[in-house]
Design a protein around this motif. Structure first.
Motif, mmCIF file in Angstrom:
data_model
loop_
_atom_site.group_PDB
_atom_site.id
_atom_site.type_symbol
_atom_site.label_atom_id
_atom_site.label_comp_id
_atom_site.label_asym_id
_atom_site.label_seq_id
_atom_site.Cartn_x
_atom_site.Cartn_y
_atom_site.Cartn_z
ATOM 1 N N LEU A 109 0.842 -1.208 0.000
ATOM 2 C CA LEU A 109 0.000 0.000 0.000
ATOM 3 C C LEU A 109 0.874 1.253 0.000
ATOM 4 N N VAL A 144 -6.788 -0.389 -1.185
ATOM 5 C CA VAL A 144 -7.633 -1.154 -0.272
ATOM 6 C C VAL A 144 -8.972 -0.452 -0.131
ATOM 7 N N TYR A 180 -8.275 -5.866 -1.198
ATOM 8 C CA TYR A 180 -7.126 -5.270 -1.867
ATOM 9 C C TYR A 180 -7.224 -5.484 -3.367
#
Length: 179
Positions: A52, A59, A73
């Motif tokens: 991320l 997400v 995700y």
């Protein structure tokens, strides 16, 4: 060149198979990847956080009544590009196998042939069980996924496991004879 963790690429790859949650990734790992690539459950979420932070994934939180939010995700274009680049990069080294039996066998002049034979028989039994598991996985892939794009590559990966296990079975039988 800085050595990268292949775990992050395993997670990116899992996202291409429809695994969208940490839980579904763990299930896929237990059912398939674990036969050739070990990732502990404790590595999944830190790796997802890192991906991320790098912008390789996004997400979304899904609310469920009476339950904690579920995080789903998805790969970003940057993540796809990184995964493709990694897949196209040649393998840097052939992995060494850590094998407890071979380690024990190497020092077996300190024990009786009968004790070594028992070790080999136990190892052979485990190999035969593994081979049966691989055959069951192969049947499941063929029946469930048939001609889907991933199936061909899953079967190639499985074939490697079957062949190396078959070779180990033959080796163990031969080693018992040599005793």
């Amino acid at each position: 060149m800085e050595k990268q963790s292949n775990t992050k690429f395993a997670i990116l790859g899992l996202l291409t198979t429809g695994c969208r949650t940490g839980y579904s990734m763990k299930q896929m790992m237990d059912d398939s990847l674990n036969h050739f690539w070990k990732i502990s459950y404790g590595q999944i979420y830190p790796t997802l956080k890192s991906l991320l932070d790098e912008g390789f994934i996004t997400v979304q939180k899904q609310s469920e009544a009476g339950k904690p939010d579920k995080k789903e995700y998805e790969l970003t274009q940057l993540g796809w590009d990184a995964l493709k680049k990694w897949m196209e990069t040649p393998v840097e080294e052939v992995a060494l196998e850590k094998n407890e039996l071979l380690l024990k066998l190497f020092f077996s002049h300190h024990q009786s042939d009968e004790a070594v034979k028992k070790q080999l028989e136990s190892y052979l039994s485990k190999l035969l069980d593994r081979f049966k598991t691989y055959e069951a996985i192969e049947e499941m892939i063929v029946q469930t996924y048939g001609d889907q794009g991933d199936a061909k590559f899953w079967l190639m990966t499985l074939d490697y496991g079957k062949r190396t296990t078959k070779a180990a079975i033959e080796w163990a039988k031969d080693a018992k004879i040599k005793l």
